[in-house]
Write a protein that holds these residues in place. Structure first.
Motif, PDB file in Angstrom:
ATOM      1  N   MET A   1       0.849  -1.203   0.000  1.00  0.00           N
ATOM      2  CA  MET A   1       0.000   0.000   0.000  1.00  0.00           C
ATOM      3  C   MET A   1       0.879   1.245   0.000  1.00  0.00           C
ATOM      4  O   MET A   1       0.586   2.240   0.631  1.00  0.00           O
ATOM      5  CB  MET A   1      -0.893  -0.034   1.244  1.00  0.00           C
ATOM      6  CG  MET A   1      -2.205   0.705   1.081  1.00  0.00           C
ATOM      7  SD  MET A   1      -3.242  -0.088  -0.149  1.00  0.00           S
ATOM      8  CE  MET A   1      -4.526   1.155  -0.242  1.00  0.00           C
ATOM      9  N   ASN A   2       1.997   1.193  -0.703  1.00  0.00           N
ATOM     10  CA  ASN A   2       2.925   2.308  -0.664  1.00  0.00           C
ATOM     11  C   ASN A   2       2.315   3.610  -1.155  1.00  0.00           C
ATOM     12  O   ASN A   2       2.701   4.678  -0.718  1.00  0.00           O
ATOM     13  CB  ASN A   2       4.160   1.977  -1.492  1.00  0.00           C
ATOM     14  CG  ASN A   2       4.961   0.877  -0.834  1.00  0.00           C
ATOM     15  OD1 ASN A   2       4.580   0.401   0.235  1.00  0.00           O
ATOM     16  ND2 ASN A   2       6.049   0.476  -1.458  1.00  0.00           N
ATOM     17  N   ALA A   3       1.367   3.466  -2.097  1.00  0.00           N
ATOM     18  CA  ALA A   3       0.776   4.674  -2.652  1.00  0.00           C
ATOM     19  C   ALA A   3       0.076   5.497  -1.587  1.00  0.00           C
ATOM     20  O   ALA A   3      -0.097   6.698  -1.729  1.00  0.00           O
ATOM     21  CB  ALA A   3      -0.215   4.291  -3.745  1.00  0.00           C
ATOM     22  N   LEU A   4      -0.324   4.841  -0.498  1.00  0.00           N
ATOM     23  CA  LEU A   4      -1.029   5.553   0.558  1.00  0.00           C
ATOM     24  C   LEU A   4      -0.093   6.155   1.589  1.00  0.00           C
ATOM     25  O   LEU A   4      -0.487   7.018   2.347  1.00  0.00           O
ATOM     26  CB  LEU A   4      -1.982   4.589   1.282  1.00  0.00           C
ATOM     27  CG  LEU A   4      -3.404   4.497   0.760  1.00  0.00           C
ATOM     28  CD1 LEU A   4      -4.187   3.521   1.602  1.00  0.00           C
ATOM     29  CD2 LEU A   4      -4.056   5.850   0.777  1.00  0.00           C
ATOM     30  N   ALA A   5       1.118   5.650   1.649  1.00  0.00           N
ATOM     31  CA  ALA A   5       2.011   6.093   2.721  1.00  0.00           C
ATOM     32  C   ALA A   5       2.369   7.561   2.533  1.00  0.00           C
ATOM     33  O   ALA A   5       2.352   8.092   1.439  1.00  0.00           O
ATOM     34  CB  ALA A   5       3.262   5.234   2.731  1.00  0.00           C
ATOM     35  N   GLY A   6       2.711   8.193   3.635  1.00  0.00           N
ATOM     36  CA  GLY A   6       3.088   9.591   3.570  1.00  0.00           C
ATOM     37  C   GLY A   6       2.747  10.283   4.868  1.00  0.00           C
ATOM     38  O   GLY A   6       2.716   9.655   5.929  1.00  0.00           O
ATOM     39  N   THR A   7       2.461  11.572   4.782  1.00  0.00           N
ATOM     40  CA  THR A   7       2.134  12.351   5.965  1.00  0.00           C
ATOM     41  C   THR A   7       0.627  12.546   6.043  1.00  0.00           C
ATOM     42  O   THR A   7      -0.021  12.823   5.030  1.00  0.00           O
ATOM     43  CB  THR A   7       2.838  13.718   5.899  1.00  0.00           C
ATOM     44  OG1 THR A   7       4.239  13.497   5.722  1.00  0.00           O
ATOM     45  CG2 THR A   7       2.620  14.498   7.178  1.00  0.00           C
ATOM     46  N   PHE A   8       0.113  12.391   7.250  1.00  0.00           N
ATOM     47  CA  PHE A   8      -1.329  12.470   7.442  1.00  0.00           C
ATOM     48  C   PHE A   8      -1.670  13.452   8.563  1.00  0.00           C
ATOM     49  O   PHE A   8      -0.918  13.590   9.531  1.00  0.00           O
ATOM     50  CB  PHE A   8      -1.898  11.093   7.806  1.00  0.00           C
ATOM     51  CG  PHE A   8      -1.810  10.105   6.678  1.00  0.00           C
ATOM     52  CD1 PHE A   8      -2.850   9.947   5.782  1.00  0.00           C
ATOM     53  CD2 PHE A   8      -0.662   9.348   6.492  1.00  0.00           C
ATOM     54  CE1 PHE A   8      -2.759   9.061   4.731  1.00  0.00           C
ATOM     55  CE2 PHE A   8      -0.560   8.457   5.442  1.00  0.00           C
ATOM     56  CZ  PHE A   8      -1.604   8.309   4.561  1.00  0.00           C
ATOM     57  N   MET A  81       0.064  15.879  13.173  1.00  0.00           N
ATOM     58  CA  MET A  81       0.563  15.361  11.899  1.00  0.00           C
ATOM     59  C   MET A  81       1.355  14.094  12.200  1.00  0.00           C
ATOM     60  O   MET A  81       2.009  13.973  13.235  1.00  0.00           O
ATOM     61  CB  MET A  81       1.476  16.383  11.212  1.00  0.00           C
ATOM     62  CG  MET A  81       0.791  17.683  10.857  1.00  0.00           C
ATOM     63  SD  MET A  81      -0.459  17.486   9.571  1.00  0.00           S
ATOM     64  CE  MET A  81       0.578  17.477   8.129  1.00  0.00           C
ATOM     65  N   ARG A  82       1.289  13.152  11.284  1.00  0.00           N
ATOM     66  CA  ARG A  82       2.001  11.895  11.515  1.00  0.00           C
ATOM     67  C   ARG A  82       2.490  11.314  10.194  1.00  0.00           C
ATOM     68  O   ARG A  82       1.747  11.299   9.209  1.00  0.00           O
ATOM     69  CB  ARG A  82       1.065  10.895  12.209  1.00  0.00           C
ATOM     70  CG  ARG A  82       1.710   9.555  12.434  1.00  0.00           C
ATOM     71  CD  ARG A  82       0.784   8.610  13.168  1.00  0.00           C
ATOM     72  NE  ARG A  82       1.321   7.267  13.108  1.00  0.00           N
ATOM     73  CZ  ARG A  82       0.698   6.184  13.552  1.00  0.00           C
ATOM     74  NH1 ARG A  82      -0.493   6.313  14.100  1.00  0.00           N
ATOM     75  NH2 ARG A  82       1.249   5.004  13.444  1.00  0.00           N
ATOM     76  N   GLU A  83       3.715  10.871  10.238  1.00  0.00           N
ATOM     77  CA  GLU A  83       4.287  10.175   9.087  1.00  0.00           C
ATOM     78  C   GLU A  83       3.984   8.689   9.256  1.00  0.00           C
ATOM     79  O   GLU A  83       4.171   8.132  10.338  1.00  0.00           O
ATOM     80  CB  GLU A  83       5.805  10.396   9.067  1.00  0.00           C
ATOM     81  CG  GLU A  83       6.488   9.962   7.791  1.00  0.00           C
ATOM     82  CD  GLU A  83       6.351  11.003   6.688  1.00  0.00           C
ATOM     83  OE1 GLU A  83       6.429  10.608   5.527  1.00  0.00           O
ATOM     84  OE2 GLU A  83       6.150  12.189   7.014  1.00  0.00           O
ATOM     85  N   VAL A  84       3.481   8.075   8.219  1.00  0.00           N
ATOM     86  CA  VAL A  84       3.188   6.641   8.296  1.00  0.00           C
ATOM     87  C   VAL A  84       4.071   5.905   7.300  1.00  0.00           C
ATOM     88  O   VAL A  84       4.132   6.254   6.119  1.00  0.00           O
ATOM     89  CB  VAL A  84       1.703   6.355   7.994  1.00  0.00           C
ATOM     90  CG1 VAL A  84       1.409   4.864   8.077  1.00  0.00           C
ATOM     91  CG2 VAL A  84       0.814   7.109   8.981  1.00  0.00           C
ATOM     92  N   ASP A  85       4.764   4.918   7.825  1.00  0.00           N
ATOM     93  CA  ASP A  85       5.703   4.171   6.990  1.00  0.00           C
ATOM     94  C   ASP A  85       4.976   3.348   5.924  1.00  0.00           C
ATOM     95  O   ASP A  85       3.873   2.866   6.159  1.00  0.00           O
ATOM     96  CB  ASP A  85       6.534   3.213   7.852  1.00  0.00           C
ATOM     97  CG  ASP A  85       7.435   3.952   8.814  1.00  0.00           C
ATOM     98  OD1 ASP A  85       7.810   5.098   8.491  1.00  0.00           O
ATOM     99  OD2 ASP A  85       7.758   3.396   9.883  1.00  0.00           O
ATOM    100  N   PRO A  86       5.629   3.159   4.803  1.00  0.00           N
ATOM    101  CA  PRO A  86       5.046   2.266   3.794  1.00  0.00           C
ATOM    102  C   PRO A  86       4.798   0.879   4.394  1.00  0.00           C
ATOM    103  O   PRO A  86       5.571   0.383   5.181  1.00  0.00           O
ATOM    104  CB  PRO A  86       6.135   2.195   2.717  1.00  0.00           C
ATOM    105  CG  PRO A  86       6.940   3.438   2.900  1.00  0.00           C
ATOM    106  CD  PRO A  86       6.904   3.747   4.366  1.00  0.00           C
ATOM    107  N   GLY A  87       3.719   0.297   4.043  1.00  0.00           N
ATOM    108  CA  GLY A  87       3.400  -1.044   4.529  1.00  0.00           C
ATOM    109  C   GLY A  87       2.623  -1.060   5.827  1.00  0.00           C
ATOM    110  O   GLY A  87       2.086  -2.103   6.219  1.00  0.00           O
ATOM    111  N   VAL A 109      -4.661   1.588   9.861  1.00  0.00           N
ATOM    112  CA  VAL A 109      -3.401   1.312  10.544  1.00  0.00           C
ATOM    113  C   VAL A 109      -3.759   0.656  11.865  1.00  0.00           C
ATOM    114  O   VAL A 109      -4.451   1.263  12.690  1.00  0.00           O
ATOM    115  CB  VAL A 109      -2.585   2.605  10.796  1.00  0.00           C
ATOM    116  CG1 VAL A 109      -1.282   2.281  11.507  1.00  0.00           C
ATOM    117  CG2 VAL A 109      -2.311   3.323   9.476  1.00  0.00           C
ATOM    118  N   LEU A 110      -3.357  -0.586  12.032  1.00  0.00           N
ATOM    119  CA  LEU A 110      -3.646  -1.318  13.266  1.00  0.00           C
ATOM    120  C   LEU A 110      -2.332  -1.561  13.993  1.00  0.00           C
ATOM    121  O   LEU A 110      -1.412  -2.168  13.448  1.00  0.00           O
ATOM    122  CB  LEU A 110      -4.315  -2.658  12.946  1.00  0.00           C
ATOM    123  CG  LEU A 110      -5.737  -2.609  12.400  1.00  0.00           C
ATOM    124  CD1 LEU A 110      -6.181  -3.983  11.930  1.00  0.00           C
ATOM    125  CD2 LEU A 110      -6.691  -2.092  13.468  1.00  0.00           C
TER     126      LEU A 110
END
Lengths: 133, 143
Positions: A1-8, A81-87, A109-110
């Motif tokens: 799901m790398n396309a979703l990763a990033g800053t949220f 704000m939160r950075e979420v790692d790929p995967g 994200v679980l």
């Protein structure tokens, strides 16, 4: 799901948190900064069909944007704000989930011991707001 | 011979095709999806993905649905068609071999979603075709 990763942008809700891709958030305003003459923004909680944290403050107005323009939604609670790692963001089996909220969700994200974080499809939110829903 | 896995939720017993059961896990917390149905109330993490939680208790003749935060002692991971689903149960027993002629159409209407019925240890028990159940639930959501 790398396309979703990033800053949220993380928005607390009752029992879970909501995550909006930061790339979709053009501005974050205090409620009093929203022009009085402009139509009142709809509550994101109501749009999504989720319950906010009881008594959550402060209220903010998020201006979401895409190539078609901007829409405003009101949120409450302490934003972060939160950075979420790929995967770390798992796609949701939307086709098996019913209900209004599921239609706005893109992933989850679980993490052990932490509230689930639902990743919101900002495009669907802006489309719904534009259509007046 | 069919291999059936007896599982219990409260005072209900069901039998699931053991060949579709991929894992039997311990208690697993799950995340409720706001506004989701009682039959598929949420998701849980399994092998790097989110799979739906299917609550047989919510569909039982005497409903005993999961409530938010409730975790049952066992979690079955079942392959249902093209997807995997999690079924929280209170207990799971050893799988039992049953000859096909002992599996018949539901006669006692034990559970409304039973695809068949059989007897295990002399007790009538509803047989659940999880893949067919998922298709039914998907159809209900679309409708």
């Amino acid at each position: 799901m790398n396309a979703l990763a990033g800053t949220f942008l993380i928005i607390p809700a009752r029992g879970w948190s909501l995550a909006l891709p930061a790339s979709a958030v053009r501005r974050v305003l205090s409620e009093h900064e929203w022009p009085e003459e402009a139509p009142a923004p709809a509550d994101l909680d109501e749009t999504l069909g989720v319950e906010p944290d009881v008594g959550a403050t402060p209220r903010r107005v998020l201006v979401l944007g895409d190539s078609s323009g901007e829409v405003a939604v009101r949120v409450r609670g302490a934003l972060s704000m939160r950075e979420v790692d790929p995967g770390r963001i798992w796609p949701l089996p939307i086709g098996l989930l019913g209900g209004r909220t599921a239609g706005f969700l893109e992933g989850i994200v679980l993490e052990d011991g932490a509230k689930p974080v639902f990743v919101i499809d900002a495009r669907r939110v802006t489309e719904r707001r534009r259509s007046g829903g | 011979m069919a291999s059936l896995l007896p599982v219990q939720i409260k005072d209900h017993w069901f039998a699931i095709d053991a060949s579709a059961v991929r894992e039997i896990l311990g208690p697993r917390p799950w995340a409720v999806i706001p506004g989701a149905s009682s039959e598929i109330p949420g998701v849980l993490g399994w092998k790097g993905r989110a799979i739906v939680v299917v609550d047989l208790g919510a569909m039982a003749a005497r409903p005993a649905p999961l409530v938010e935060g409730e975790v049952r002692a066992r979690t079955l991971v079942v392959e249902a068609g093209a997807c995997f689903v999690a079924i929280p149960v209170d207990a799971a027993r050893e799988a039992k071999s049953v000859s096909p002629e002992r599996i018949h159409a539901p006669q006692l209407a034990l559970e409304k979603f039973a695809s068949a019925e059989t007897e295990l240890d002399g007790i009538p028990i509803a047989v659940v075709d999880v893949a067919a159940l998922i298709e039914t639930l998907k159809g209900a959501q679309k409708g």
